[in-house]
Motif scaffolding. Structure first.
Motif, short mmCIF file in Angstrom:
data_model
loop_
_atom_site.label_atom_id
_atom_site.label_comp_id
_atom_site.label_asym_id
_atom_site.label_seq_id
_atom_site.Cartn_x
_atom_site.Cartn_y
_atom_site.Cartn_z
N GLY A 22 0.82 -1.21 0.00
CA GLY A 22 0.00 0.00 0.00
C GLY A 22 0.85 1.25 0.00
O GLY A 22 2.03 1.24 -0.34
N ARG A 23 0.24 2.34 0.40
CA ARG A 23 0.95 3.63 0.47
C ARG A 23 0.51 4.33 1.75
O ARG A 23 -0.67 4.59 1.94
CB ARG A 23 0.61 4.48 -0.74
N TYR A 24 1.46 4.58 2.61
CA TYR A 24 1.18 5.21 3.90
C TYR A 24 0.12 4.43 4.69
O TYR A 24 -0.77 5.00 5.30
CB TYR A 24 0.76 6.67 3.74
N GLY A 25 0.21 3.12 4.61
CA GLY A 25 -0.70 2.27 5.38
C GLY A 25 -2.11 2.17 4.82
O GLY A 25 -2.99 1.61 5.47
N SER A 28 -3.87 0.09 -1.78
CA SER A 28 -3.32 0.50 -3.07
C SER A 28 -3.83 -0.47 -4.13
O SER A 28 -3.51 -1.66 -4.08
CB SER A 28 -1.79 0.48 -2.99
N LEU A 29 -4.59 0.02 -5.07
CA LEU A 29 -5.20 -0.83 -6.07
C LEU A 29 -4.19 -1.60 -6.89
O LEU A 29 -4.33 -2.80 -7.12
CB LEU A 29 -6.10 0.00 -7.00
N ARG A 74 -1.16 3.95 -14.25
CA ARG A 74 -1.27 5.39 -14.49
C ARG A 74 -2.51 6.01 -13.83
O ARG A 74 -2.49 7.18 -13.46
CB ARG A 74 -1.34 5.68 -15.99
N SER A 75 -3.57 5.23 -13.68
CA SER A 75 -4.81 5.78 -13.15
C SER A 75 -4.90 5.73 -11.62
O SER A 75 -5.70 6.44 -11.02
CB SER A 75 -6.02 5.05 -13.74
N CYS A 76 -4.06 4.93 -10.98
CA CYS A 76 -4.09 4.82 -9.53
C CYS A 76 -3.55 6.09 -8.88
O CYS A 76 -2.79 6.84 -9.49
CB CYS A 76 -3.26 3.62 -9.07
N LEU A 82 3.10 10.15 -9.02
CA LEU A 82 4.43 10.02 -9.63
C LEU A 82 4.52 10.77 -10.95
O LEU A 82 5.52 11.42 -11.24
CB LEU A 82 4.79 8.54 -9.82
N ALA A 83 3.45 10.70 -11.75
CA ALA A 83 3.44 11.43 -13.02
C ALA A 83 3.50 12.93 -12.76
O ALA A 83 4.22 13.66 -13.46
CB ALA A 83 2.19 11.08 -13.81
#
Length: 121
Positions: A22-25, A28-29, A74-76, A82-83
């Motif tokens: 995930g990200r920061y707990g 994350s898809l 790219r859609s998450c 990041l983009a």
């Protein structure tokens, strides 16, 4: 390194628990969809079974997105972030499958290269 990871996990001869970072707990898809791809690799073509609803959900979601992995990344939320900060070209690299044939494992705080027999080097 998907295929290498599947080979490594199968050769270890142990039960496998998949934990998405995930990200920061938070959920994350893209991690969950990859968990589904890993489940598919581990159960093979009818050679295994899904042992819980989390694995089944991840597998079903992977089947939904399997042909759209670059678009999914790219859609998450994290992909969009990041983009936005200039790493757009990295997203295509991150969505590639089997671009490496090695499996890093963490042992006593150090990354080591896994051998295909379930051991480390």
């Amino acid at each position: 390194n998907h295929s290498a990871a599947v080979r490594f996990l199968r050769s270890a001869g142990r039960d496998v628990s998949i934990v998405c970072s995930g990200r920061y707990g938070k959920f994350s898809l893209e991690d969950f969809v990859y968990a589904g791809k890993l489940v598919e690799g581990l159960i093979g073509n009818g050679g295994g079974e899904v042992s819980n609803d989390g694995s089944l959900a991840a597998l079903e979601l992977f089947h939904r997105y399997r042909s759209q992995l670059p678009e999914l990344v790219r859609s998450c939320l994290h992909g969009r972030y990041l983009a936005q900060i200039g790493f757009d070209s990295d997203l295509d690299y991150c969505a590639r499958v089997d671009s490496h044939d090695s499996v890093p494992i963490l042992i006593e705080g150090k990354l080591r290269l896994a051998k295909s027999n379930g051991k480390s080097r």
